[in-house]
Design a protein around this motif. Sequence first.
Motif, short mmCIF file in Angstrom:
data_model
loop_
_atom_site.label_atom_id
_atom_site.label_comp_id
_atom_site.label_asym_id
_atom_site.label_seq_id
_atom_site.Cartn_x
_atom_site.Cartn_y
_atom_site.Cartn_z
N SER A 1 -69.61 -58.07 -53.26
CA SER A 1 -70.70 -57.81 -54.22
C SER A 1 -70.05 -57.23 -55.47
N HIS A 2 -70.87 -56.74 -56.40
CA HIS A 2 -70.25 -56.13 -57.59
C HIS A 2 -70.94 -54.83 -57.99
N SER A 3 -70.15 -53.98 -58.66
CA SER A 3 -70.59 -52.62 -59.00
C SER A 3 -71.17 -52.53 -60.41
N ILE B 1 -80.38 -53.25 -60.00
CA ILE B 1 -80.59 -53.88 -58.68
C ILE B 1 -79.52 -54.95 -58.51
N ASP B 2 -79.25 -55.67 -59.63
CA ASP B 2 -78.10 -56.58 -59.74
C ASP B 2 -76.91 -55.72 -60.19
N ASN B 3 -76.00 -55.26 -59.32
CA ASN B 3 -75.94 -55.76 -57.97
C ASN B 3 -75.79 -54.62 -56.97
N LEU B 4 -76.30 -53.45 -57.35
CA LEU B 4 -76.18 -52.33 -56.41
C LEU B 4 -77.07 -52.56 -55.19
N ASN C 1 -66.74 -55.70 -62.97
CA ASN C 1 -66.58 -56.67 -64.07
C ASN C 1 -67.08 -58.09 -63.77
N GLU C 2 -68.00 -58.24 -62.82
CA GLU C 2 -68.58 -59.57 -62.57
C GLU C 2 -69.35 -60.02 -63.79
N GLU C 3 -69.98 -59.08 -64.48
CA GLU C 3 -70.84 -59.44 -65.62
C GLU C 3 -70.06 -59.91 -66.84
N VAL C 4 -68.73 -59.73 -66.82
CA VAL C 4 -67.90 -60.23 -67.92
C VAL C 4 -66.83 -61.21 -67.42
N ALA D 1 -72.54 -61.81 -52.03
CA ALA D 1 -73.93 -61.35 -52.12
C ALA D 1 -74.21 -60.79 -53.51
N ASP D 2 -75.07 -61.49 -54.23
CA ASP D 2 -75.47 -61.06 -55.57
C ASP D 2 -76.99 -61.17 -55.61
N GLN D 3 -77.60 -61.13 -56.77
CA GLN D 3 -79.05 -61.31 -56.79
C GLN D 3 -79.38 -62.76 -57.14
ZN ZN Z 1 -74.97 -59.98 -60.33
#
Ligand code: ZN
Length: 437
Positions: free
Chosen positions: A82-84, A237-240, A268-271, A318-320
Amino acid sequence: MAMQKQYARELMRFIDKSPSVYHVIKNAGTKLEEAGFTHLNLSDAFNLKPAGKYFVTANGSALIAWQMSRGKKARGFKLVGSHSDSPCLRIKPHPEVTVQDHYLKLNTEVYGGAILSTWFDRPLSAAGRVVVRTDDPLAPKDMLVSFKGAPLIIPNLAIHMNREVNDGYKIERQKDLLPLLGIINKKFEKDGYLVKLLAKQLGVSADTILDFDLYLHDTQPGCFCGYSDEFFSTGKIDNLGMAYASLDGLIAQDTPLDYVKAACVFDNEEVGSETMQGAGSPFFADTLKRITIAQCDAGEQWFELFQQQLSRSFLISADQAHAYHPNYPEKNDITNFPLVNGGPVIKLAASMSYASDGVSAGIFRDLCKRAGVPCQNFVNRSDIKGGTTIGPITTTNLMIKTVDVGNPILSMHSIRELGGVADQEYITQVFNQYYKE
Ligand code: ZN
């Protein structure tokens, strides 16, 4: 419903007390330590015992937690990734901007694909880490910082001065997104103002502060919504949502299996994930290799064992996921449209922007069935490109069968997203099932 609400409530509490990625990883580490996991430094030798529980962190913003198999040699790895991180605004260096010798604003830039309009007229604060000098120039100290109250706000321009605001106004990132920090008083010195505030907050002298990583966040706590509290509204919530549920499952199911079971939370999933602490980094593969090496006898070929273990491993990325939005039915695929509180979603794309295929999707579908949880599908409308996540990035580095899944949410990448209370319980049950057998 009473039982279901506990999962979303605990998640909202975790999010409220984790205002930056560094706080996320610190609080996750505390939760793991309380559950008997040992925090290993990457600089420690990995002396791992069968059934032992461990975690490592990277950059203070990513984490891999695992439990060893019951025997010395594992069959493979059971992984959840997942990502933080979440989209937000980052404070730039030297950020002080004064206007008419009266207002003080901060210079920012956008982190990730945020819905920018949601950042206006909200009481905001800043949190992150401050880097403080030590005797060792290569080992400065990180100090977490979080400002109390709501020191920042981005006020909208009145509609009388911006008549097109409701007709598709284009937000200018360098102009419109500078939060107001306050009114300047007589003694104000612009240079290093923020650093001085940080020094005061941390009780260190300003000249020992070398740098900082600070991000803006919403200050209003998460809450339930909907006529029967069937939704919950909070940031990140994305992605905690997934990070928290996977750690929860790993902690709850501590009977050792033939597999090493692990929950991996990358930054850093969002970038794009291409950082030292991102899913594209060697952090993931190298940690798995060290876990395999620790299972080898003296002189044994670890690489051979590692390849055998990978071939028997599975990764739930697992992401949203995008729930069907009741105001925009035309944005969905015509036969696959996940509904909020309809259960976890398997994400598929012919472009392979999601890693799932028939086999990995089938394994996840069966897992849901075993957990007694409903399961849904998401594919993009054929004329909409859609997003991606960490699944395809990890599979280009490691040959592990992978499925991309997520919970169906609304308002993805808004400062406050909208999740389903039942879905948060469902995904926790699925992870519990996965780590249990
Ligand atoms: Zn995400």
